[in-house]
Every structure is written in structure tokens, then in C-alpha cells.
Design a protein around this motif. Sequence first.
Motif, PDB file in Angstrom:
ATOM      1  N   GLY A 150       0.787  -1.218   0.000  1.00 32.91           N
ATOM      2  CA  GLY A 150       0.000   0.000   0.000  1.00 32.91           C
ATOM      3  C   GLY A 150       0.819   1.268   0.000  1.00 32.91           C
ATOM      4  O   GLY A 150       0.309   2.329   0.371  1.00 32.91           O
ATOM      5  N   GLN A 151       2.082   1.194  -0.409  1.00 34.38           N
ATOM      6  CA  GLN A 151       2.935   2.385  -0.424  1.00 34.38           C
ATOM      7  C   GLN A 151       2.326   3.462  -1.307  1.00 34.38           C
ATOM      8  O   GLN A 151       1.736   3.186  -2.349  1.00 34.38           O
ATOM      9  N   SER A 152       2.494   4.723  -0.891  1.00 41.33           N
ATOM     10  CA  SER A 152       1.886   5.836  -1.608  1.00 41.33           C
ATOM     11  C   SER A 152       2.721   6.298  -2.788  1.00 41.33           C
ATOM     12  O   SER A 152       2.205   6.932  -3.708  1.00 41.33           O
ATOM     13  N   ILE A 153       4.020   6.015  -2.763  1.00 46.22           N
ATOM     14  CA  ILE A 153       4.913   6.498  -3.812  1.00 46.22           C
ATOM     15  C   ILE A 153       6.023   5.475  -4.022  1.00 46.22           C
ATOM     16  O   ILE A 153       6.339   4.699  -3.111  1.00 46.22           O
ATOM     17  N   VAL A 189      14.752   7.908  -2.066  1.00 44.49           N
ATOM     18  CA  VAL A 189      16.205   7.838  -2.216  1.00 44.49           C
ATOM     19  C   VAL A 189      16.743   9.098  -2.889  1.00 44.49           C
ATOM     20  O   VAL A 189      17.684   9.739  -2.403  1.00 44.49           O
ATOM     21  N   GLN A 190      16.136   9.458  -4.024  1.00 42.50           N
ATOM     22  CA  GLN A 190      16.622  10.621  -4.760  1.00 42.50           C
ATOM     23  C   GLN A 190      16.402  11.918  -3.963  1.00 42.50           C
ATOM     24  O   GLN A 190      17.264  12.810  -3.974  1.00 42.50           O
ATOM     25  N   MET A 192       1.251   7.146 -18.402  1.00 42.50           N
ATOM     26  CA  MET A 192       1.110   7.993 -17.221  1.00 42.50           C
ATOM     27  C   MET A 192       2.018   7.519 -16.089  1.00 42.50           C
ATOM     28  O   MET A 192       2.623   8.338 -15.379  1.00 42.50           O
ATOM     29  N   ASP A 193       2.134   6.214 -15.924  1.00 44.74           N
ATOM     30  CA  ASP A 193       2.996   5.677 -14.873  1.00 44.74           C
ATOM     31  C   ASP A 193       4.455   6.028 -15.149  1.00 44.74           C
ATOM     32  O   ASP A 193       5.191   6.457 -14.239  1.00 44.74           O
ATOM     33  N   LEU A 231      12.376  13.949 -11.173  1.00 45.11           N
ATOM     34  CA  LEU A 231      13.115  15.150 -11.556  1.00 45.11           C
ATOM     35  C   LEU A 231      12.698  16.340 -10.708  1.00 45.11           C
ATOM     36  O   LEU A 231      13.542  17.108 -10.224  1.00 45.11           O
ATOM     37  N   ALA A 232      11.402  16.492 -10.486  1.00 46.67           N
ATOM     38  CA  ALA A 232      10.900  17.623  -9.707  1.00 46.67           C
ATOM     39  C   ALA A 232      11.328  17.535  -8.241  1.00 46.67           C
ATOM     40  O   ALA A 232      11.802  18.526  -7.658  1.00 46.67           O
ATOM     41  N   ILE A 233      11.167  16.362  -7.633  1.00 44.21           N
ATOM     42  CA  ILE A 233      11.500  16.228  -6.217  1.00 44.21           C
ATOM     43  C   ILE A 233      13.001  16.333  -5.992  1.00 44.21           C
ATOM     44  O   ILE A 233      13.457  16.841  -4.959  1.00 44.21           O
ATOM     45  N   SER A 234      13.799  15.911  -6.971  1.00 48.29           N
ATOM     46  CA  SER A 234      15.254  16.012  -6.842  1.00 48.29           C
ATOM     47  C   SER A 234      15.701  17.471  -6.864  1.00 48.29           C
ATOM     48  O   SER A 234      16.489  17.908  -6.019  1.00 48.29           O
TER      49      SER A 234
END
Length: 306
Positions: free
Chosen positions: A22-25, A31-32, A100-101, A110-113
Motif C-alpha cells: 500500500g505504499q503511496s509512492i 532515495v533521490q 502515465m505511470d 526530476l521535480a523532487i530532486s
Amino acid sequence: MPSAVFGLLARLGLDALATYPGQSIFPLAWVQAAGCFAMGGLLGLREPISEFYPELYIALTSGFCGSLTTFSSWQLDVFLAWSNKTTPGGYPRIWIYDIMDGLTRLLFTLAISLASLSFGYKITTETAPTLQRLVRKNKGPPSQLIHIIISTISVLIYALTIPMYFVLSPSFRTKATAALLFSFPGAFLRYFLSVRLNKLHATIPPGTLVANTLGCFLLAAFHVLERSSSGRISGTSCAILVGLSDGFCGCLTTVSTYAAELRTLPRWKAWRYGLLSIVLGQIAMVLVVGSAEWSEAVHESQTCTS
């Protein structure tokens, strides 16, 4: 040496911690994000750390952050999402959801990094002047004797990964101990390529680009070998392949340095470098993993076990 070892352990630990029902992401996002946040913080402290101990700055950025983040695993993750191979047998969904996946894993990483890098940099730039004053108040950089002691301990830490592979339980080999053997060679090759090649071009860092692209090709090849349909491979061979994937390729490729370089380049040059890196990574996956899958030379459900 120790920075590559501990960076790899942090990556494997975060990935395991973020993998649950059930992980959300997807786990690689953690890690990144963690590695880029640490890299951003260190960039903000570059001057005081380098003034105190230049080797420490290289160890923490190129060694620890570079080994914590991984470009090749990111590209493989994106390709498997686009081909609906992230789980054995795939998900019962139409092709548009595969796209989409893949885009989610590509663009969100890329955005979160980049966001984590900027956040870490913002936090530490506020404390950098204070740390610099503390450094100047002290006696200065470590003595030659301290350098020798630190170097000796560093070599011993990496040397311990060899007996750990044989002494610890065989079940740990595919989880960590095999990867530890290849952590420093991968990180050192990346650093060597950066020092030798990055100075050749100002707007597209060739060293990082070559390291990330080479790592993608190698990881794709190891991924295929692990899942070869020609028959089961031995436990030792499986452990070595997993170790090369997680250790050598994971430490050879980096998202933290890639994100830091994107942040410093002018806008259109950053777009060019960023897209070129991703395109080359996906080409590696298509040529190696894609061709093997389409020729039915691999089965995603047939993962080797130690």
C-alpha cells in the motif's frame, strides 16, 4: 571509500524502508529526494567545509550523495513502468496508464530532486557564515598525521566489505554485502570521469553524462542476465549480478550531481543537458532490456535468487 559504502547502505536502507504494501509512492523517490537534499545542504556549506578539509567535501558530495542517489535505477524504473513490467505479469490496464505511470516516475523524480536540492541549499546557506567563523577560530585544517589516520581507517572500512561477504549470512548477499564490494569502484570511476572529462565542455558535463549513460547500459545488461529465460543461474552468480547492479551501477550513476549541474547551468542549456541524459538513458534501456523482452529472452517473473 567509506562514503561510497555508507551512501550505498543508506540507499538500500531507504529503499527497503519505503517498500511496503500500500505504499503511496515508488521507493526510489525517497532515495533521490534524500540524496539531493543532502547534496544541496553540502553545496551551501562548500566554502567552510573546503576551508577546513577539502577531501571531506569531495567525500560527502561525490562519495556519499553520489552513491546514495542513482540515475541508472531511475531510468530502468521509468522504462519498466512504460512497458508495464514493474511487477511480475504487469497490471491489468490500458496503454495510456502505462504512459502515465512512466511520466509520473520520470517527472516526479526530476521535480523532487531539484526541489530537495534547492531546499537543502537554502537551509545551509543561512548557517554557512557561522560555521566559517568557527573554522577560522580553530587551529585550521587537520594535520598530516590526522590525514594518514583517516586514510587508513577509510581503507580498512572498505576492506572489511570483503570478509563481510563471506562471514555474514548468504541471505544478505543479494540484499547488501555483494553490492558493498562494488560500491567504491563505481563511485571512483564516476569521480575519475568527472575530473577528466567535465572540464572539456562547460555546458554539458561530459564526465557525468558518460558515467550515467555507461551505468544505464551496464544495469540494463545485468537486469537481462538476472532474468534470462535460458535457465536458472547459480546463487553466487545471482549475488554478483545483484551486487553489480546495486553497487557498481548504483554508485557509478548519480542524480544528486546531475541535479546540481542542472541548477547551475543557464536555463536552455540545462534543458538540453537534462533531456540528453534522459534520452540516452532510455535508449540504453530500449536497446538492451527492450530488445531482450521482445525476443522473449527474459521473463520479469524469473528473478534470480541467492
